[in-house]
Design a protein around this motif. Structure first.
Motif, PDB file in Angstrom:
ATOM      1  N   ASP A   1      38.086  16.934  29.343  1.00 40.45           N
ATOM      2  CA  ASP A   1      38.148  16.998  30.823  1.00 40.45           C
ATOM      3  C   ASP A   1      37.115  15.846  31.388  1.00 40.45           C
ATOM      4  OD1 ASP A   1      38.929  17.869  32.940  1.00 40.45           O
ATOM      5  OD2 ASP A   1      37.916  19.907  32.855  1.00 40.45           O
TER       6      ASP A   1
ATOM      7  N   TRP B   1      33.213  39.409  40.872  1.00 40.67           N
ATOM      8  CA  TRP B   1      34.331  39.985  40.103  1.00 40.67           C
ATOM      9  C   TRP B   1      33.982  40.671  38.660  1.00 40.67           C
ATOM     10  CZ3 TRP B   1      37.186  38.752  43.684  1.00 40.67           C
ATOM     11  CH2 TRP B   1      37.203  37.347  44.288  1.00 40.67           C
ATOM     12  N   THR B   2      32.719  41.359  38.820  1.00 42.89           N
ATOM     13  CA  THR B   2      32.121  42.140  37.872  1.00 42.89           C
ATOM     14  C   THR B   2      32.857  43.372  37.665  1.00 42.89           C
ATOM     15  OG1 THR B   2      30.084  41.241  38.552  1.00 42.89           O
ATOM     16  CG2 THR B   2      30.052  42.827  36.777  1.00 42.89           C
ATOM     17  N   SER B   3      33.795  43.397  36.548  1.00 46.16           N
ATOM     18  CA  SER B   3      34.815  44.580  36.356  1.00 46.16           C
ATOM     19  C   SER B   3      33.796  45.713  35.775  1.00 46.16           C
ATOM     20  CB  SER B   3      35.691  44.358  34.979  1.00 46.16           C
ATOM     21  OG  SER B   3      36.535  43.153  35.526  1.00 46.16           O
TER      22      SER B   3
ATOM     23  N   GLN C   1      30.089  42.689  32.508  1.00 42.75           N
ATOM     24  CA  GLN C   1      29.641  41.150  32.195  1.00 42.75           C
ATOM     25  C   GLN C   1      29.219  40.493  33.523  1.00 42.75           C
ATOM     26  OE1 GLN C   1      33.117  38.799  31.538  1.00 42.75           O
ATOM     27  NE2 GLN C   1      32.043  37.867  29.712  1.00 42.75           N
TER      28      GLN C   1
ATOM     29  N   GLY D   1      32.612  29.854  38.383  1.00 42.98           N
ATOM     30  CA  GLY D   1      33.703  30.747  37.535  1.00 42.98           C
ATOM     31  C   GLY D   1      34.119  29.968  36.228  1.00 42.98           C
TER      32      GLY D   1
ATOM     33  N   ILE E   1      43.863  34.905  34.965  1.00 40.22           N
ATOM     34  CA  ILE E   1      42.590  34.296  35.572  1.00 40.22           C
ATOM     35  C   ILE E   1      41.337  35.094  34.768  1.00 40.22           C
ATOM     36  CG2 ILE E   1      41.412  34.392  37.696  1.00 40.22           C
ATOM     37  CD1 ILE E   1      43.669  34.910  39.246  1.00 40.22           C
ATOM     38  N   GLU E   2      41.663  36.231  34.510  1.00 42.95           N
ATOM     39  CA  GLU E   2      40.322  37.044  33.824  1.00 42.95           C
ATOM     40  C   GLU E   2      40.181  36.279  32.671  1.00 42.95           C
ATOM     41  OE1 GLU E   2      41.538  41.106  33.769  1.00 42.95           O
ATOM     42  OE2 GLU E   2      43.472  40.475  33.513  1.00 42.95           O
ATOM     43  N   GLY E   3      38.640  36.420  32.159  1.00 40.57           N
ATOM     44  CA  GLY E   3      38.694  36.087  30.761  1.00 40.57           C
ATOM     45  C   GLY E   3      38.794  34.528  30.593  1.00 40.57           C
ATOM     46  N   GLY E   4      38.929  33.770  31.673  1.00 41.14           N
ATOM     47  CA  GLY E   4      39.089  32.605  31.626  1.00 41.14           C
ATOM     48  C   GLY E   4      40.486  32.087  32.011  1.00 41.14           C
TER      49      GLY E   4
ATOM     50  N   ARG F   1      48.942  44.317  38.801  1.00 38.10           N
ATOM     51  CA  ARG F   1      47.712  43.971  38.161  1.00 38.10           C
ATOM     52  C   ARG F   1      47.799  42.749  36.979  1.00 38.10           C
ATOM     53  NH1 ARG F   1      44.198  42.731  35.706  1.00 38.10           N
ATOM     54  NH2 ARG F   1      42.189  43.561  34.897  1.00 38.10           N
TER      55      ARG F   1
ATOM     56  N   PHE G   1      28.691  37.482  34.761  1.00 36.01           N
ATOM     57  CA  PHE G   1      28.786  35.940  34.118  1.00 36.01           C
ATOM     58  C   PHE G   1      29.286  35.067  35.648  1.00 36.01           C
ATOM     59  CE2 PHE G   1      29.553  35.408  29.520  1.00 36.01           C
ATOM     60  CZ  PHE G   1      28.594  36.050  29.167  1.00 36.01           C
ATOM     61  N   SER G   2      30.300  35.470  36.034  1.00 33.18           N
ATOM     62  CA  SER G   2      30.826  34.606  37.389  1.00 33.18           C
ATOM     63  C   SER G   2      29.933  34.874  38.540  1.00 33.18           C
ATOM     64  CB  SER G   2      32.210  35.343  37.565  1.00 33.18           C
ATOM     65  OG  SER G   2      33.121  35.087  36.567  1.00 33.18           O
TER      66      SER G   2
HETATM   67  C1  LIG Z   1      40.789  40.719  37.249  1.00 33.81           C
HETATM   68  C2  LIG Z   1      39.509  40.147  36.994  1.00 33.81           C
HETATM   69  C3  LIG Z   1      38.411  40.725  36.205  1.00 33.81           C
HETATM   70  C4  LIG Z   1      37.331  39.664  36.031  1.00 33.81           C
HETATM   71  N1  LIG Z   1      36.079  40.310  35.465  1.00 33.81           N
HETATM   72  C5  LIG Z   1      35.109  39.801  35.399  1.00 33.81           C
HETATM   73  C6  LIG Z   1      33.855  40.271  34.768  1.00 33.81           C
HETATM   74  O1  LIG Z   1      34.053  41.319  34.464  1.00 33.81           O
HETATM   75  N2  LIG Z   1      32.763  39.405  34.925  1.00 33.81           N
HETATM   76  C7  LIG Z   1      32.858  38.162  35.053  1.00 33.81           C
HETATM   77  O2  LIG Z   1      31.772  37.430  35.119  1.00 33.81           O
HETATM   78  N3  LIG Z   1      33.833  37.606  35.809  1.00 33.81           N
HETATM   79  C8  LIG Z   1      34.964  38.317  35.659  1.00 33.81           C
HETATM   80  N4  LIG Z   1      36.252  37.642  36.338  1.00 33.81           N
HETATM   81  C9  LIG Z   1      35.926  36.234  36.986  1.00 33.81           C
HETATM   82  C10 LIG Z   1      36.884  35.354  36.100  1.00 33.81           C
HETATM   83  O3  LIG Z   1      36.283  34.888  34.953  1.00 33.81           O
HETATM   84  C11 LIG Z   1      36.908  34.140  37.118  1.00 33.81           C
HETATM   85  O4  LIG Z   1      37.942  34.591  38.251  1.00 33.81           O
HETATM   86  C12 LIG Z   1      37.719  32.896  36.253  1.00 33.81           C
HETATM   87  O5  LIG Z   1      36.766  32.493  35.486  1.00 33.81           O
HETATM   88  C13 LIG Z   1      37.868  31.788  37.251  1.00 33.81           C
HETATM   89  O6  LIG Z   1      36.935  31.549  38.038  1.00 33.81           O
HETATM   90  P1  LIG Z   1      37.116  31.371  39.821  1.00 33.81           P
HETATM   91  O7  LIG Z   1      37.753  32.902  40.288  1.00 33.81           O
HETATM   92  O8  LIG Z   1      35.541  31.139  40.176  1.00 33.81           O
HETATM   93  O9  LIG Z   1      38.120  30.217  40.030  1.00 33.81           O
HETATM   94  P2  LIG Z   1      37.681  28.442  39.974  1.00 33.81           P
HETATM   95  O10 LIG Z   1      36.783  28.400  38.952  1.00 33.81           O
HETATM   96  O11 LIG Z   1      37.130  28.474  41.353  1.00 33.81           O
HETATM   97  O12 LIG Z   1      39.218  28.105  39.770  1.00 33.81           O
HETATM   98  C14 LIG Z   1      40.123  27.823  40.765  1.00 33.81           C
HETATM   99  C15 LIG Z   1      41.413  27.059  40.091  1.00 33.81           C
HETATM  100  O13 LIG Z   1      41.042  25.816  39.602  1.00 33.81           O
HETATM  101  C16 LIG Z   1      41.467  25.713  38.297  1.00 33.81           C
HETATM  102  N5  LIG Z   1      40.430  25.126  37.395  1.00 33.81           N
HETATM  103  C17 LIG Z   1      39.035  25.101  37.671  1.00 33.81           C
HETATM  104  N6  LIG Z   1      38.520  24.034  36.759  1.00 33.81           N
HETATM  105  C18 LIG Z   1      39.689  23.497  36.219  1.00 33.81           C
HETATM  106  C19 LIG Z   1      39.591  22.542  35.322  1.00 33.81           C
HETATM  107  N7  LIG Z   1      38.526  21.947  34.651  1.00 33.81           N
HETATM  108  N8  LIG Z   1      40.931  21.925  34.755  1.00 33.81           N
HETATM  109  C20 LIG Z   1      42.022  22.667  35.192  1.00 33.81           C
HETATM  110  N9  LIG Z   1      41.869  23.442  36.391  1.00 33.81           N
HETATM  111  C21 LIG Z   1      40.853  23.974  36.563  1.00 33.81           C
HETATM  112  C22 LIG Z   1      41.425  27.203  37.611  1.00 33.81           C
HETATM  113  O14 LIG Z   1      42.452  27.268  36.667  1.00 33.81           O
HETATM  114  C23 LIG Z   1      41.953  27.778  39.040  1.00 33.81           C
HETATM  115  O15 LIG Z   1      43.267  27.939  39.070  1.00 33.81           O
HETATM  116  C24 LIG Z   1      37.454  38.368  36.579  1.00 33.81           C
HETATM  117  C25 LIG Z   1      38.474  37.980  37.222  1.00 33.81           C
HETATM  118  C26 LIG Z   1      39.586  38.765  37.390  1.00 33.81           C
HETATM  119  C27 LIG Z   1      40.817  38.249  38.234  1.00 33.81           C
END
Ligand SMILES: Cc1cc2nc3c(=O)[nH]c(=O)nc-3n(C[C@H](O)[C@H](O)[C@H](O)COP(=O)(O)OP(=O)(O)OC[C@H]3O[C@@H](n4cnc5c(N)ncnc54)[C@H](O)[C@@H]3O)c2cc1C
Length: 442
Positions: A427, A195-197, A162, A170, A405-408, A399, A164-165
């Motif tokens: 929000d 972060w593309t798994s 996927q 994110g 974190i992952e998937g939202g 793990r 996306f990120s």
């Molecule tokens: C193991 C793993 C696998 C993943 N696999 C994939 C994948 O295959 N494909 C893909 O596209 N992505 C993937 N991701 C990415 C994942 O979707 C993002 O890490 C996640 O959506 C958070 O985005 P970010 O890391 O940029 O954190 P940020 O968005 O920068 O968030 C940082 C912190 O701020 C908080 N925050 C942000 N906005 C708000 C808000 N509006 N209100 C309250 N709190 C807020 C968050 O909860 C977090 O604690 C993966 C992540 C992990 C950990």
């Protein structure tokens, strides 16, 4: 590594998506091996007969597959092929595309039969494919695309990822910057994902890209299926604290995508992405229909294996965790039944949110039980644990930190539930209606 060990690593040791088997991924695409059943419809609307008749038919088909292809002795690919051909992959999909046109709630009863007999949990074999790509391709892609992609996806000949990120997008996914521009019948894509798994294993990717920077951020996006083997796609591993490199950076440099691989209309990518994200959360949070499976099953095995470490306090904790895990399992089953033929919605975030936090608590319990022994796990390295270390509690604990974190993230899911299900105030959003190119970005 034997198939059984791969299954136990992927399907029993954790209730969370784990790294798919490299053996599965390394196998070349065998699309041409796939004999096709005729497709009777390309919608997932229930077809003929009453809901009860469709349910009975699906259950009979599941019993038939278990009898003709006992999952504990049949090679995994053969078993999955039999399930797909019997319409048991996604029972609510059309016939010929892995379904029977039944109600989605019937899947729980079917899974109980297949998995109860020792069959794998398909989600863990190809998480992005089974839980996210399949419904998105079916609902928003052409019939030809569904016919081409779904069977190899289900039998794990072709894994998915996927895209996306991004480094700057994110939680605020709609702010993403990867550009796609139309040139003739193709789209030319450049940008960086992160972060593309499973990107290093995947044949196909779900890609969200910006096609109109002059529109507000949610409106200028378009959704594509990208061939990960195409020129211009570069995958670089990222190392995690478990030692593994389960996810990656993906750099796209003028990668080309045929217009026929677009899902949904140009500029409608956000709507299509909602199909993916809601299904992702339902799939991750939905868990298994089998009592005592997943992470709680793993904790129970540890408890039975180490009577020397039992204390009354730990026993009480385990009982409470088991009760919560079973309540979550039953809630997941009820959700699937109540969902009927409605598409996955915000409710799916409940299971994802509670499941992630429960999973972390279960592995914290395992570590407290094991004490210092938990630090001695043998698989700390890029290839992950070896076969003997399938239930490495130290690794599973580390793990599980990613689950919230992952998937939202859990914070974002609480926002979604607050706004969409509880009707709480929204929000703070400062960029509503502004063209994306005018929104300041980090
Ligand atoms: C193991 C793993 C696998 C993943 N696999 C994939 C994948 O295959 N494909 C893909 O596209 N992505 C993937 N991701 C990415 C994942 O979707 C993002 O890490 C996640 O959506 C958070 O985005 P970010 O890391 O940029 O954190 P940020 O968005 O920068 O968030 C940082 C912190 O701020 C908080 N925050 C942000 N906005 C708000 C808000 N509006 N209100 C309250 N709190 C807020 C968050 O909860 C977090 O604690 C993966 C992540 C992990 C950990």
């Amino acid at each position: 590594m034997t198939t059984e060990v791969v299954w136990s690593r992927l399907g029993v040791a954790t209730s969370w998506p784990a790294r798919p088997s490299a053996n599965v991924a390394r196998r070349r695409s065998r699309t041409d091996d796939h004999p096709r059943r005729p497709v009777t419809s390309t919608t997932s609307t229930p077809t003929t007969g009453s809901p009860a008749a469709r349910r009975a038919r699906a259950i009979e088909a599941a019993r038939g597959v278990v009898e003709s292809h006992p999952p504990t002795t049949t090679p995994r690919r053969e078993f999955l092929e039999a399930c797909f051909d019997a319409g048991l992959a996604w029972v609510h999909f059309p016939e010929g595309l892995g379904g029977l046109g039944a109600e989605p709630g019937v899947q729980a009863a079917v899974d109980e039969i297949l998995q109860g007999a020792g069959g794998p949990i398909p989600f863990w074999l190809n998480p992005m494919g089974y839980g996210m790509a399949a419904p998105t391709v079916l609902h928003h892609g052409s019939a030809e695309l569904s016919e081409r992609l779904l069977r190899p996806l289900y039998v794990c000949d072709e894994l998915w990822c996927q895209l996306f990120s991004e480094p700057g997008a994110g939680s605020d996914l709609a702010g993403l910057a990867t550009r796609a521009e139309k040139v003739g019948d193709e789209w030319v894509v450049s940008g960086q994902k992160v972060w593309t798994s499973s990107a290093h294993l995947a044949r196909w990717a779900l890609l969200l890209a910006r096609t109109d920077p002059d529109q507000p951020k949610h409106r200028g996006l378009t959704y594509f299926v990208l061939d990960m083997h195409a020129p211009g796609v570069e995958v670089r591993p990222l190392r995690q604290m478990t030692g593994e490199a389960e996810f990656n950076e993906v750099h796209l440099t003028e990668a080309r995508i045929p217009d026929s691989h677009r899902l949904g209309e140009v500029g409608e990518g956000w709507r299509v992405a909602m199909t993916t994200l809601m299904n992702e959360r339902s799939a991750i949070g939905g868990g298994s229909s089998v009592r005592g499976s997943g992470s709680i099953g793993s904790a129970l095995r540890l408890w039975r294996a180490r009577p020397d470490l039992h204390t009354p306090e730990l026993r009480a904790r385990l009982v409470e965790l088991f009760a919560r895990a079973d309540a979550a399992r039953l809630t997941g089953d009820r959700f699937r039944v109540e969902q009927g033929d409605r598409p996955a919605g915000a409710e799916g975030s409940i299971g994802k949110l509670t499941g992630a936090e429960l999973n972390q608590e279960v592995y914290e319990f395992c570590l407290d039980l094991l004490g210092p022994d938990a630090a001695l796990y043998s698989g700390y390295g890029p290839d992950g644990p070896d076969a003997e270390a399938a239930e490495d509690y130290g690794r599973l604990f580390l793990r599980s930190r990613a689950n919230t974190i992952e998937g939202g993230t859990s914070e974002v899911l609480r926002n979604i539930l607050g706004e969409r299900l509880l009707g709480l105030p929204g929000d703070v959003r400062v960029d509503t209606g502004k063209p994306w190119r005018d929104v300041p970005r980090g």
